[in-house]
Design a protein around this motif. Structure first.
Motif, mmCIF file in Angstrom:
data_model
loop_
_atom_site.group_PDB
_atom_site.id
_atom_site.type_symbol
_atom_site.label_atom_id
_atom_site.label_comp_id
_atom_site.label_asym_id
_atom_site.label_seq_id
_atom_site.Cartn_x
_atom_site.Cartn_y
_atom_site.Cartn_z
ATOM 1 N N ALA A 55 -51.309 24.691 -6.992
ATOM 2 C CA ALA A 55 -50.989 24.718 -5.440
ATOM 3 C C ALA A 55 -49.740 24.135 -4.861
ATOM 4 C CB ALA A 55 -52.365 24.192 -4.578
ATOM 5 N N LEU A 56 -49.165 23.020 -5.467
ATOM 6 C CA LEU A 56 -48.064 22.213 -5.005
ATOM 7 C C LEU A 56 -46.843 22.963 -5.010
ATOM 8 C CD1 LEU A 56 -47.469 19.379 -4.240
ATOM 9 C CD2 LEU A 56 -46.715 18.799 -6.759
ATOM 10 N N ASP A 57 -46.370 23.018 -4.013
ATOM 11 C CA ASP A 57 -45.073 23.387 -3.589
ATOM 12 C C ASP A 57 -44.262 22.455 -2.530
ATOM 13 O OD1 ASP A 57 -42.577 24.513 -2.810
ATOM 14 O OD2 ASP A 57 -43.424 26.322 -2.278
ATOM 15 N N PRO A 58 -43.513 21.272 -3.027
ATOM 16 C CA PRO A 58 -43.146 20.149 -2.171
ATOM 17 C C PRO A 58 -42.624 20.599 -0.854
ATOM 18 C CG PRO A 58 -42.873 19.692 -4.142
ATOM 19 C CD PRO A 58 -43.208 21.060 -4.429
ATOM 20 N N GLY A 63 -47.964 26.290 2.707
ATOM 21 C CA GLY A 63 -48.515 26.963 1.715
ATOM 22 C C GLY A 63 -49.525 26.333 0.684
ATOM 23 N N THR A 64 -49.199 25.132 0.479
ATOM 24 C CA THR A 64 -49.762 24.260 -0.415
ATOM 25 C C THR A 64 -51.083 24.291 -0.077
ATOM 26 O OG1 THR A 64 -47.808 22.980 -1.175
ATOM 27 C CG2 THR A 64 -50.014 21.986 -1.605
ATOM 28 N N ARG A 65 -51.620 23.933 1.304
ATOM 29 C CA ARG A 65 -52.770 23.589 1.668
ATOM 30 C C ARG A 65 -53.603 24.907 1.844
ATOM 31 N NH1 ARG A 65 -49.620 21.098 6.050
ATOM 32 N NH2 ARG A 65 -49.844 18.745 5.742
ATOM 33 N N ARG A 66 -52.874 26.165 2.031
ATOM 34 C CA ARG A 66 -53.498 27.310 1.805
ATOM 35 C C ARG A 66 -53.926 27.773 0.553
ATOM 36 N NH1 ARG A 66 -49.068 29.297 4.923
ATOM 37 N NH2 ARG A 66 -48.292 30.269 3.406
ATOM 38 N N GLY A 331 -45.221 36.118 -9.641
ATOM 39 C CA GLY A 331 -46.260 35.417 -10.558
ATOM 40 C C GLY A 331 -47.207 34.688 -9.847
ATOM 41 N N ASP A 332 -47.369 35.020 -8.718
ATOM 42 C CA ASP A 332 -48.479 34.048 -7.822
ATOM 43 C C ASP A 332 -49.745 35.058 -7.649
ATOM 44 O OD1 ASP A 332 -46.945 31.881 -7.860
ATOM 45 O OD2 ASP A 332 -46.153 32.146 -6.062
ATOM 46 N N GLY A 333 -49.568 36.244 -7.841
ATOM 47 C CA GLY A 333 -50.523 37.141 -7.649
ATOM 48 C C GLY A 333 -51.735 36.683 -7.889
ATOM 49 N N PHE A 334 -52.154 36.415 -8.951
ATOM 50 C CA PHE A 334 -53.568 36.134 -9.368
ATOM 51 C C PHE A 334 -54.193 34.791 -8.633
ATOM 52 C CE2 PHE A 334 -56.188 37.648 -13.016
ATOM 53 C CZ PHE A 334 -57.255 36.903 -12.885
ATOM 54 N N ARG A 335 -53.290 33.952 -8.610
ATOM 55 C CA ARG A 335 -53.908 32.505 -8.018
ATOM 56 C C ARG A 335 -53.945 32.743 -6.556
ATOM 57 N NH1 ARG A 335 -50.225 28.505 -6.160
ATOM 58 N NH2 ARG A 335 -47.865 29.324 -6.125
ATOM 59 N N THR A 336 -53.245 33.570 -5.958
ATOM 60 C CA THR A 336 -53.373 33.516 -4.274
ATOM 61 C C THR A 336 -54.456 35.120 -4.067
ATOM 62 O OG1 THR A 336 -51.411 35.073 -4.464
ATOM 63 C CG2 THR A 336 -51.175 32.794 -3.853
ATOM 64 N N ALA A 337 -54.980 35.778 -5.061
ATOM 65 C CA ALA A 337 -55.811 36.820 -4.609
ATOM 66 C C ALA A 337 -56.771 36.482 -3.645
ATOM 67 C CB ALA A 337 -56.140 37.653 -6.052
#
Length: 359
Positions: A55-58, A63-66, A331-337
């Motif tokens: 999740a981490l994006d400084p 977006g990190t919280r979501r 590359g984020d498709g799976f984790r944000t599905a």
């Protein structure tokens, strides 16, 4: 007040389509899922041995919280399906030592538990010089193909879900959401989601860029098997800080790749083994593993994914009154599905007042 049951059409049975179908089915809606291949489709971009959950994006605390919410969604899905596919081994990203205080402060602001670890914690992995690792304790590795198969089985048992594999879609009318099939059949619904990944260009008119990447699957030496079982996923390594690895475990191999072998493409097509081996050699030349010659290459895979042409990232867009497109996922498709599934369900609950949204 109970939500009125709606008709939902999902075009594409990758992770986004299948998780959206689960959420809508649980809410009592009637769901039809179509895919050009089997369900789940081994040829889809979602289908792989494992995918990272982080999740981490400084630079993007909201977006990190979501994205941290998605971690809980995967745990809930395991409970629903009664099977295990989430290896909670954590996710590490390498950062320059001078940046670590800023990164950990951002994680604290986003209520994301992290810890700092030294590169010597994983001597079998090479970290960039003068860098340390930031470990997301709630991150981990999804056994992706296992998860997709379990979701498909569950959906197949639900009376309000219809799965239609091997079903080509000729076109989608964004204004009506009608889905036109090659045999002149037209499907209608209260909401239509297009989530066909790299094959979306023929269905959706949005500015998108197709990328091609090479993944290398390795078998570690036997004497390192136990060390790798305790290793988290690791990113921001390699010569330019753009390489990453997903550890073996749960029957999977070690997977490595790098953004240095990501290139634009015109079509999602297969390549010759010789061509992919050349790209694989470039991946293996990256400083990722402490002694790469001890590892056995077991497979090389070509994958494709779309990104938004303007942002280079994923998106969820409303392209008509009741038509949504998750065509770019990157590359984020799976984790944000799971987050996309939440947004589609919210749209259904307020079907008469849909607003444009992006994710």
């Amino acid at each position: 007040m109970a939500t009125e049951a709606r008709q939902v059409l999902v075009v594409g049975a990758g992770v986004t389509g299948l998780l959206t179908a689960v959420r809508c089915s649980l809410a009592g809606h009637q769901v039809t899922v179509l895919d050009r291949g089997a369900i789940p489709n081994p040829g889809s971009t979602s289908f792989d041995q494992h995918r990272a959950i982080r999740a981490l994006d400084p630079g993007d605390l909201a977006g990190t919280r979501r994205t941290a919410v998605a971690h809980r969604r995967w745990l809930a899905l395991e409970a629903l399906l009664g099977t295990k596919f989430y290896r909670r081994v954590g996710m590490v990203t390498a950062w320059a030592a001078a940046e670590v205080d800023q990164v950990t402060a951002a994680a604290a602001d986003a209520d994301l538990p992290v810890s700092v670890i030294g590169p010597d914690s994983f001597p079998h992995v090479r970290f960039p010089a003068e860098s340390v690792g930031v470990l997301e304790q709630h991150g981990g590795i999804l056994l992706a193909d296992h998860a997709l198969a379990a979701v498909a089985r569950w959906l197949g048992e639900q009376p309000n879900v219809t799965l239609r594999p091997w079903q080509e879609v000729k076109s989608v009318d964004p204004e009506t959401g009608h889905v036109h099939l090659p045999d002149a059949e037209t499907l209608k619904a209260d909401l239509t989601l297009i989530a066909t990944g790299p094959w979306s260009k023929s269905l959706v008119d949005l500015p998108m860029v197709l990328h091609r990447q090479t993944l290398v699957y390795l078998k570690p030496p036997e004497d390192l098997a136990e060390a790798w079982e305790r290793t988290p996923g690791i990113g921001r390594i390699g010569s330019e800080g753009t390489a990453w690895l997903l550890p073996p475990g749960g029957g999977t191999l070690l997977k490595v790749s790098s953004a240095t072998v990501c290139r634009e493409a015109d079509l999602a097509t297969g390549g010759s083994p010789a061509e992919e081996l050349r790209w694989a050699e470039q991946v293996l030349a990256e400083p990722i593993l402490a002694d790469p010659k001890r590892y056995t290459v077991m497979a090389v895979k070509r994958c494709h994914y779309l990104v938004d042409a303007d942002t280079g990232a994923a998106h969820l867009k409303r392209i008509g009154p009741s038509t949504w497109a998750r065509t770019a996922s990157g590359g984020d498709g799976f984790r944000t599905a799971p987050l996309v599934a939440d947004q589609i369900l919210a749209a259904l609950e307020d079907i008469n007042d849909l607003g444009e949204d992006e994710g």
